[in-house]
Design a protein around this motif. Structure first.
Motif, PDB file in Angstrom:
ATOM      1  N   ASN A 115       0.992  -1.013  -0.072  1.00 37.91           N
ATOM      2  CA  ASN A 115      -0.237  -0.015   0.111  1.00 37.91           C
ATOM      3  C   ASN A 115       0.969   1.136  -0.015  1.00 37.91           C
ATOM      4  N   GLY A 116       0.876   1.941  -1.113  1.00 44.44           N
ATOM      5  CA  GLY A 116       1.755   3.106  -1.295  1.00 44.44           C
ATOM      6  C   GLY A 116       3.173   2.737  -1.112  1.00 44.44           C
ATOM      7  N   GLY A 117       3.795   3.341  -0.159  1.00 44.05           N
ATOM      8  CA  GLY A 117       5.478   3.036   0.391  1.00 44.05           C
ATOM      9  C   GLY A 117       5.620   1.965   1.032  1.00 44.05           C
ATOM     10  N   ASP A 118       4.532   1.219   1.582  1.00 46.77           N
ATOM     11  CA  ASP A 118       4.486  -0.029   2.790  1.00 46.77           C
ATOM     12  C   ASP A 118       4.227  -1.179   1.978  1.00 46.77           C
ATOM     13  N   PRO A 119       5.331  -1.943   2.035  1.00 45.98           N
ATOM     14  CA  PRO A 119       5.324  -3.348   1.304  1.00 45.98           C
ATOM     15  C   PRO A 119       4.508  -4.256   2.069  1.00 45.98           C
ATOM     16  N   CYS A 120       4.234  -3.805   3.177  1.00 47.97           N
ATOM     17  CA  CYS A 120       3.171  -4.775   4.274  1.00 47.97           C
ATOM     18  C   CYS A 120       1.943  -4.044   4.408  1.00 47.97           C
ATOM     19  N   GLY A 121       1.151  -3.741   3.256  1.00 47.07           N
ATOM     20  CA  GLY A 121       0.150  -2.745   3.480  1.00 47.07           C
ATOM     21  C   GLY A 121      -0.938  -3.760   4.081  1.00 47.07           C
ATOM     22  N   SER A 122      -1.335  -4.808   3.516  1.00 47.66           N
ATOM     23  CA  SER A 122      -2.304  -5.545   4.300  1.00 47.66           C
ATOM     24  C   SER A 122      -2.288  -7.186   3.862  1.00 47.66           C
ATOM     25  N   ALA A 123      -2.635  -7.982   4.777  1.00 49.15           N
ATOM     26  CA  ALA A 123      -2.661  -9.163   4.421  1.00 49.15           C
ATOM     27  C   ALA A 123      -3.975  -9.827   4.338  1.00 49.15           C
ATOM     28  N   ALA A 124      -4.110 -10.981   3.534  1.00 46.45           N
ATOM     29  CA  ALA A 124      -5.333 -11.783   3.220  1.00 46.45           C
ATOM     30  C   ALA A 124      -5.739 -12.292   4.505  1.00 46.45           C
ATOM     31  N   ILE A 125      -7.094 -12.261   4.629  1.00 42.50           N
ATOM     32  CA  ILE A 125      -7.781 -12.688   5.996  1.00 42.50           C
ATOM     33  C   ILE A 125      -8.620 -13.972   5.561  1.00 42.50           C
ATOM     34  N   VAL A 168       1.635 -19.663  15.824  1.00 46.55           N
ATOM     35  CA  VAL A 168       0.861 -18.578  16.076  1.00 46.55           C
ATOM     36  C   VAL A 168       1.810 -17.409  15.186  1.00 46.55           C
ATOM     37  N   LEU A 169       1.233 -16.899  14.077  1.00 48.77           N
ATOM     38  CA  LEU A 169       1.938 -16.047  13.029  1.00 48.77           C
ATOM     39  C   LEU A 169       1.473 -14.691  13.453  1.00 48.77           C
ATOM     40  N   GLU A 170       2.338 -13.819  13.336  1.00 49.28           N
ATOM     41  CA  GLU A 170       2.179 -12.371  13.339  1.00 49.28           C
ATOM     42  C   GLU A 170       2.246 -11.444  12.243  1.00 49.28           C
ATOM     43  N   PHE A 171       1.478 -10.845  11.697  1.00 48.04           N
ATOM     44  CA  PHE A 171       1.366  -9.817  10.694  1.00 48.04           C
ATOM     45  C   PHE A 171       1.869  -8.553  10.889  1.00 48.04           C
ATOM     46  N   MET A 172       2.655  -7.886  10.274  1.00 51.01           N
ATOM     47  CA  MET A 172       3.094  -6.510  10.533  1.00 51.01           C
ATOM     48  C   MET A 172       2.852  -5.719   9.463  1.00 51.01           C
ATOM     49  N   SER A 173       2.067  -4.487   9.421  1.00 55.83           N
ATOM     50  CA  SER A 173       2.139  -3.562   8.658  1.00 55.83           C
ATOM     51  C   SER A 173       2.909  -2.399   8.966  1.00 55.83           C
ATOM     52  N   SER A 174       3.195  -1.582   7.928  1.00 52.27           N
ATOM     53  CA  SER A 174       4.124  -0.386   8.301  1.00 52.27           C
ATOM     54  C   SER A 174       5.405  -1.002   8.652  1.00 52.27           C
ATOM     55  N   HIS A 175       6.141  -1.726   7.556  1.00 53.32           N
ATOM     56  CA  HIS A 175       7.074  -2.826   7.991  1.00 53.32           C
ATOM     57  C   HIS A 175       7.741  -3.291   6.692  1.00 53.32           C
ATOM     58  N   PRO A 176       9.166  -3.166   6.793  1.00 52.92           N
ATOM     59  CA  PRO A 176       9.865  -3.505   5.539  1.00 52.92           C
ATOM     60  C   PRO A 176       9.672  -5.315   5.403  1.00 52.92           C
TER      61      PRO A 176
END
Length: 311
Positions: A115-125, A168-176
């Motif tokens: 999303n824009g400059g964020d390579p981790c904008g969102s993840a499929a749910i 347990v998997l953590e998804f992080m946005s605003s993150h490289p």
């Protein structure tokens, strides 16, 4: 035309601007990488103060830790508590999955949309989650947590295993990229469990070998054993009693990950709930229209008295 002094002044300003940009570039802080610790169930691998190892899937396989050898015992259909401590914050959420036979059964990391400059904008749910995923988009957050977080996940009712993997998997946005961190727990899902208050003698098969059943290792298991056991199997336990029986083990589980002062308070509350549940069960078995059978009430009272006595 600009005079000589004006030209010099313009050059000095331009060079100054370039220098400031260069300095700003040098001192821009790097993006912090989020980290979390799996508090409960016990992790299969040791974790440092930042939760490492956790970067390489499916279970933090980059090395640097020591296998704990711990296996947490649950039973089919149980709503288990998962506690995480996000020691370095990033916006995101968590996903929980189960591998029964081998970790290769764990689902792949979900598709990420930049999303824009964020390579981790969102993840499929996955909504609703489908096995082997047990829960998705858990603890969604955009601000740092105040402390460790606990949530419930229900295990499948038709699965048993002696050593399966809870991821347990953590998804992080605003993150490289990469956008995920991983922790796992080795668990056992056992079909049979019995109350430690049972007075039924062990079965002796024709060969003469005694078959003993393993007592419940936790208060939650003991409560569920009596509620679902033969004494109460035909009863509908009143909601007020059931709430007390469910809440008391939850408080004890919270106490395990709380500081000593809070843990003492939680254990006292759990003890009172056990005592009240036992007394309420006896009252429910009396009168012209009893809500519980005498056998069920006695079984609940015996179990809650024992659990309260251990506190």
């Amino acid at each position: 035309m600009l005079g000589l002094e004006a030209i010099r002044r313009t050059r000095r300003q331009a060079l100054g601007g370039v220098f400031l940009l260069g300095v700003a570039g040098v001192f821009v802080p790097p993006l912090a990488h989020a980290h979390f610790i799996l508090v409960t169930p016990d992790s299969w691998m040791s974790q440092d103060s930042l939760g490492l190892p956790e970067k390489l899937g499916p279970c933090g396989d980059e090395g640097g830790g020591t296998p704990t050898g711990k296996v947490t015992v649950f039973h089919p259909g149980q709503a288990i508590s998962v506690t995480i401590d996000e020691v370095i914050f990033h916006p995101g959420h968590y996903r929980v999955a189960l591998a029964v036979n081998d970790r290769s059964e764990l689902p792949v990391e979900p598709t990420v949309t930049p999303n824009g400059g964020d390579p981790c904008g969102s993840a499929a749910i996955q909504n609703p989650p489908m096995f082997p995923i047990l829960a998705d988009k858990v603890l969604p957050h955009t601000q740092a947590f105040a402390g460790p977080q606990t949530f419930k996940v229900r295990l499948p009712a038709d699965v048993t295993c002696t050593r399966c993997t809870l991821q347990v998997l953590e998804f992080m946005s605003s993150h490289p990229a990469p956008c995920f961190y991983h922790h796992c727990a080795d668990i056992s899902i056992q079909a049979a469990f019995v109350s430690t208050t049972s007075t039924t003698p062990p079965t002796v098969p024709a060969g003469g070998t005694t078959t003993a059943t393993r007592p419940c290792p936790t208060p939650r298991c003991s409560v569920e054993a009596v509620v679902q056991g033969p004494a109460c199997g035909a009863d509908t336990i009143p909601e007020a009693i059931r709430r007390k029986l469910e809440r008391a083990p939850e408080l004890l589980e919270q106490a395990e990950t709380s500081h000593p002062g809070k843990a003492r308070v939680l254990r006292k509350k759990a003890k009172r709930l056990f005592e009240r549940a036992g007394s309420a069960a006896l009252r429910a078995s009396r009168g012209q229209k009893p809500k519980l059978s005498a056998g069920c009430a006695a079984s609940i009272k015996d179990t809650t008295d024992r659990l309260a006595g251990e506190l």
